[in-house]
Design a protein around this motif. Sequence first.
Motif, PDB file in Angstrom:
ATOM      1  N   ALA A 203      50.764  29.134  40.405  1.00  0.00           N
ATOM      2  CA  ALA A 203      51.768  30.051  40.955  1.00  0.00           C
ATOM      3  C   ALA A 203      51.935  31.270  40.052  1.00  0.00           C
ATOM      4  O   ALA A 203      52.095  32.403  40.533  1.00  0.00           O
ATOM      5  CB  ALA A 203      53.104  29.322  41.126  1.00  0.00           C
ATOM      6  N   GLN A 204      51.873  31.039  38.749  1.00  0.00           N
ATOM      7  CA  GLN A 204      51.969  32.151  37.806  1.00  0.00           C
ATOM      8  C   GLN A 204      50.762  33.079  37.943  1.00  0.00           C
ATOM      9  O   GLN A 204      50.908  34.310  37.938  1.00  0.00           O
ATOM     10  CB  GLN A 204      52.059  31.620  36.372  1.00  0.00           C
ATOM     11  CG  GLN A 204      52.294  32.708  35.337  1.00  0.00           C
ATOM     12  CD  GLN A 204      52.327  32.154  33.918  1.00  0.00           C
ATOM     13  OE1 GLN A 204      52.088  30.966  33.685  1.00  0.00           O
ATOM     14  NE2 GLN A 204      52.634  33.014  32.954  1.00  0.00           N
ATOM     15  N   ALA A 205      49.583  32.504  38.106  1.00  0.00           N
ATOM     16  CA  ALA A 205      48.372  33.306  38.290  1.00  0.00           C
ATOM     17  C   ALA A 205      48.483  34.164  39.554  1.00  0.00           C
ATOM     18  O   ALA A 205      48.112  35.348  39.559  1.00  0.00           O
ATOM     19  CB  ALA A 205      47.146  32.402  38.370  1.00  0.00           C
TER      20      ALA A 205
ATOM     21  N   LEU B 222      48.456  38.308  39.660  1.00  0.00           N
ATOM     22  CA  LEU B 222      47.469  39.061  40.442  1.00  0.00           C
ATOM     23  C   LEU B 222      48.140  39.951  41.489  1.00  0.00           C
ATOM     24  O   LEU B 222      47.715  41.087  41.716  1.00  0.00           O
ATOM     25  CB  LEU B 222      46.486  38.100  41.100  1.00  0.00           C
ATOM     26  CG  LEU B 222      45.445  37.490  40.142  1.00  0.00           C
ATOM     27  CD1 LEU B 222      44.684  36.366  40.835  1.00  0.00           C
ATOM     28  CD2 LEU B 222      44.482  38.561  39.646  1.00  0.00           C
ATOM     29  N   GLU B 223      49.184  39.437  42.112  1.00  0.00           N
ATOM     30  CA  GLU B 223      49.892  40.262  43.100  1.00  0.00           C
ATOM     31  C   GLU B 223      50.530  41.479  42.432  1.00  0.00           C
ATOM     32  O   GLU B 223      50.543  42.584  43.001  1.00  0.00           O
ATOM     33  CB  GLU B 223      50.950  39.421  43.811  1.00  0.00           C
ATOM     34  CG  GLU B 223      50.343  38.411  44.792  1.00  0.00           C
ATOM     35  CD  GLU B 223      51.386  37.495  45.405  1.00  0.00           C
ATOM     36  OE1 GLU B 223      52.511  37.416  44.849  1.00  0.00           O
ATOM     37  OE2 GLU B 223      51.083  36.838  46.432  1.00  0.00           O
ATOM     38  N   ALA B 224      51.018  41.297  41.208  1.00  0.00           N
ATOM     39  CA  ALA B 224      51.641  42.411  40.497  1.00  0.00           C
ATOM     40  C   ALA B 224      50.604  43.437  40.033  1.00  0.00           C
ATOM     41  O   ALA B 224      50.915  44.624  39.897  1.00  0.00           O
ATOM     42  CB  ALA B 224      52.424  41.888  39.294  1.00  0.00           C
ATOM     43  N   LEU B 225      49.383  42.993  39.777  1.00  0.00           N
ATOM     44  CA  LEU B 225      48.338  43.875  39.271  1.00  0.00           C
ATOM     45  C   LEU B 225      47.584  44.612  40.373  1.00  0.00           C
ATOM     46  O   LEU B 225      46.860  45.572  40.098  1.00  0.00           O
ATOM     47  CB  LEU B 225      47.322  43.071  38.442  1.00  0.00           C
ATOM     48  CG  LEU B 225      47.806  42.568  37.080  1.00  0.00           C
ATOM     49  CD1 LEU B 225      46.782  41.622  36.473  1.00  0.00           C
ATOM     50  CD2 LEU B 225      48.077  43.738  36.136  1.00  0.00           C
TER      51      LEU B 225
ATOM     52  N   ALA C 162      43.352  41.523  35.367  1.00  0.00           N
ATOM     53  CA  ALA C 162      43.066  40.923  36.672  1.00  0.00           C
ATOM     54  C   ALA C 162      41.713  40.226  36.654  1.00  0.00           C
ATOM     55  O   ALA C 162      41.557  39.134  37.215  1.00  0.00           O
ATOM     56  CB  ALA C 162      43.086  42.005  37.756  1.00  0.00           C
ATOM     57  N   ARG C 163      40.746  40.838  36.020  1.00  0.00           N
ATOM     58  CA  ARG C 163      39.413  40.234  35.930  1.00  0.00           C
ATOM     59  C   ARG C 163      39.478  38.878  35.247  1.00  0.00           C
ATOM     60  O   ARG C 163      38.874  37.900  35.700  1.00  0.00           O
ATOM     61  CB  ARG C 163      38.470  41.170  35.161  1.00  0.00           C
ATOM     62  CG  ARG C 163      37.046  40.655  35.037  1.00  0.00           C
ATOM     63  CD  ARG C 163      36.137  41.689  34.414  1.00  0.00           C
ATOM     64  NE  ARG C 163      36.550  42.025  33.046  1.00  0.00           N
ATOM     65  CZ  ARG C 163      35.945  42.952  32.303  1.00  0.00           C
ATOM     66  NH1 ARG C 163      34.946  43.660  32.809  1.00  0.00           N
ATOM     67  NH2 ARG C 163      36.359  43.186  31.079  1.00  0.00           N
ATOM     68  N   GLY C 164      40.224  38.812  34.148  1.00  0.00           N
ATOM     69  CA  GLY C 164      40.348  37.540  33.439  1.00  0.00           C
ATOM     70  C   GLY C 164      41.040  36.479  34.257  1.00  0.00           C
ATOM     71  O   GLY C 164      40.671  35.298  34.224  1.00  0.00           O
ATOM     72  N   MET C 165      42.053  36.871  35.021  1.00  0.00           N
ATOM     73  CA  MET C 165      42.776  35.894  35.832  1.00  0.00           C
ATOM     74  C   MET C 165      41.927  35.395  36.997  1.00  0.00           C
ATOM     75  O   MET C 165      41.938  34.207  37.331  1.00  0.00           O
ATOM     76  CB  MET C 165      44.079  36.510  36.336  1.00  0.00           C
ATOM     77  CG  MET C 165      45.075  35.487  36.856  1.00  0.00           C
ATOM     78  SD  MET C 165      45.460  34.196  35.646  1.00  0.00           S
ATOM     79  CE  MET C 165      46.250  35.163  34.369  1.00  0.00           C
ATOM     80  N   LEU C 166      41.165  36.290  37.627  1.00  0.00           N
ATOM     81  CA  LEU C 166      40.269  35.878  38.709  1.00  0.00           C
ATOM     82  C   LEU C 166      39.182  34.950  38.179  1.00  0.00           C
ATOM     83  O   LEU C 166      38.811  33.963  38.841  1.00  0.00           O
ATOM     84  CB  LEU C 166      39.644  37.112  39.371  1.00  0.00           C
ATOM     85  CG  LEU C 166      40.593  37.934  40.252  1.00  0.00           C
ATOM     86  CD1 LEU C 166      40.017  39.317  40.510  1.00  0.00           C
ATOM     87  CD2 LEU C 166      40.874  37.214  41.575  1.00  0.00           C
TER      88      LEU C 166
ATOM     89  N   TRP D  11      45.361  31.722  49.566  1.00  0.00           N
ATOM     90  CA  TRP D  11      45.962  32.886  48.901  1.00  0.00           C
ATOM     91  C   TRP D  11      45.021  33.473  47.845  1.00  0.00           C
ATOM     92  O   TRP D  11      44.975  34.697  47.653  1.00  0.00           O
ATOM     93  CB  TRP D  11      47.326  32.553  48.304  1.00  0.00           C
ATOM     94  CG  TRP D  11      47.335  31.546  47.168  1.00  0.00           C
ATOM     95  CD1 TRP D  11      47.657  30.228  47.248  1.00  0.00           C
ATOM     96  CD2 TRP D  11      47.026  31.801  45.789  1.00  0.00           C
ATOM     97  NE1 TRP D  11      47.568  29.625  46.013  1.00  0.00           N
ATOM     98  CE2 TRP D  11      47.185  30.574  45.097  1.00  0.00           C
ATOM     99  CE3 TRP D  11      46.634  32.924  45.067  1.00  0.00           C
ATOM    100  CZ2 TRP D  11      46.955  30.452  43.729  1.00  0.00           C
ATOM    101  CZ3 TRP D  11      46.409  32.796  43.704  1.00  0.00           C
ATOM    102  CH2 TRP D  11      46.565  31.574  43.043  1.00  0.00           C
ATOM    103  N   ALA D  12      44.261  32.614  47.157  1.00  0.00           N
ATOM    104  CA  ALA D  12      43.336  33.096  46.129  1.00  0.00           C
ATOM    105  C   ALA D  12      42.196  33.890  46.769  1.00  0.00           C
ATOM    106  O   ALA D  12      41.801  34.958  46.266  1.00  0.00           O
ATOM    107  CB  ALA D  12      42.789  31.923  45.320  1.00  0.00           C
ATOM    108  N   LEU D  13      41.661  33.374  47.886  1.00  0.00           N
ATOM    109  CA  LEU D  13      40.571  34.079  48.563  1.00  0.00           C
ATOM    110  C   LEU D  13      41.060  35.401  49.160  1.00  0.00           C
ATOM    111  O   LEU D  13      40.349  36.406  49.137  1.00  0.00           O
ATOM    112  CB  LEU D  13      39.978  33.186  49.648  1.00  0.00           C
ATOM    113  CG  LEU D  13      39.444  31.816  49.172  1.00  0.00           C
ATOM    114  CD1 LEU D  13      38.803  31.072  50.331  1.00  0.00           C
ATOM    115  CD2 LEU D  13      38.464  31.991  48.030  1.00  0.00           C
ATOM    116  N   ASP D  14      42.280  35.386  49.681  1.00  0.00           N
ATOM    117  CA  ASP D  14      42.841  36.613  50.244  1.00  0.00           C
ATOM    118  C   ASP D  14      43.028  37.680  49.153  1.00  0.00           C
ATOM    119  O   ASP D  14      42.683  38.849  49.346  1.00  0.00           O
ATOM    120  CB  ASP D  14      44.183  36.307  50.907  1.00  0.00           C
ATOM    121  CG  ASP D  14      44.874  37.579  51.408  1.00  0.00           C
ATOM    122  OD1 ASP D  14      44.326  38.215  52.326  1.00  0.00           O
ATOM    123  OD2 ASP D  14      45.933  37.928  50.853  1.00  0.00           O
ATOM    124  N   LEU D  15      43.525  37.261  48.000  1.00  0.00           N
ATOM    125  CA  LEU D  15      43.698  38.205  46.896  1.00  0.00           C
ATOM    126  C   LEU D  15      42.354  38.739  46.412  1.00  0.00           C
ATOM    127  O   LEU D  15      42.213  39.925  46.096  1.00  0.00           O
ATOM    128  CB  LEU D  15      44.446  37.535  45.739  1.00  0.00           C
ATOM    129  CG  LEU D  15      45.976  37.536  45.838  1.00  0.00           C
ATOM    130  CD1 LEU D  15      46.584  36.655  44.768  1.00  0.00           C
ATOM    131  CD2 LEU D  15      46.505  38.967  45.696  1.00  0.00           C
TER     132      LEU D  15
END
Length: 343
Positions: free
Chosen positions: A202-204, A208-211, A296-300, A312-316
Amino acid sequence: MTYDEEHAEVPEDRTTALLGELEAAIAAAPPRTSGWPEELEDLWDRAQEEPGLPLTDEQRQHFAARRERGEASFKIHGLVHSLREAVRRGGPLDASRAAALAEVCVHAGLAGYDNIWLLRDLGRPHGEQALARLVKDESVYEGDLQEAREWLAKLRRPEYEARAARPTEGEELLLPQVVRDLTCGWGGGWELEDEPTSERFAQARAILEALLPDQRLASEEPPHWEGKWIEDAEDRPAWLEVQMVLVPLMPDARLVTRERLIWAWHECERLGIDLEDANPEAFAERWAARIAANLARGMLEWLWREGCFVPWALDLAMRFIDRNIAVADATRLLSEAAEAGSQ
């Protein structure tokens, strides 16, 4: 007497003599030659392997001058090596004079790296001041300029770290709070976990949504370079050198502020880095977006390594590709998901 005892310290009269010999060697060295054609370079290589190769008088003169320069540079290399030993051992040395002579050598293209290393060893103030002048000298060979920039940045690194330690109170923070809570550096991800919790995912997602930028970026961020720092130095992009300043100045997201990025622009100017942006405000905007893209790259990457292929991950991931940010890792997340779904 052992070797270490005999060479424990270079006496002052010897270092003075070394400086005098270096000064004389510089004065005796042939001047720099310009416009060495590529075909002459090829012929030079052949002439080293074929001593009887027919040459014109002009070619022989060129080659003789090059050999003289090489011999002069080799002699200077030896003298500078001895001076560096004196610095390393902490012996008495006229640092101001040594730095001035080393600067002249680099400017003249004589044993450039050796003299840059001597300036590094001399440190502050004389070595740093000479390096600061050299990085702005357009007559210096490009390879020597890169080496001088790198060591100047390393000499100035304590200044960057001291600024990093200052509180950001009163400065304009450029990344959202949820991102500033991420304290794992520019990489932006976490270590792989045996069983990551739902709270971690959820934090990830929130990060990502914020970035995610509101609109598509004009050029992909962060930029990519497949080369190696030393081996491919000639092709090293300028933006990579900017990171010599930014990484120690803003090691994590909570320190990314407009004021620090503007200060970094001036510092990069001091280092002679060829900046994309002509003014500090544009630089601050670009690098705030670039740092966000790195995070963002690191989180993905963390998501696809953890096998998180939920909707949600695929959509982002698709939205990041659409916005031209962290494209490589977003694409990797989608491809890993597709591969997992086909098994």
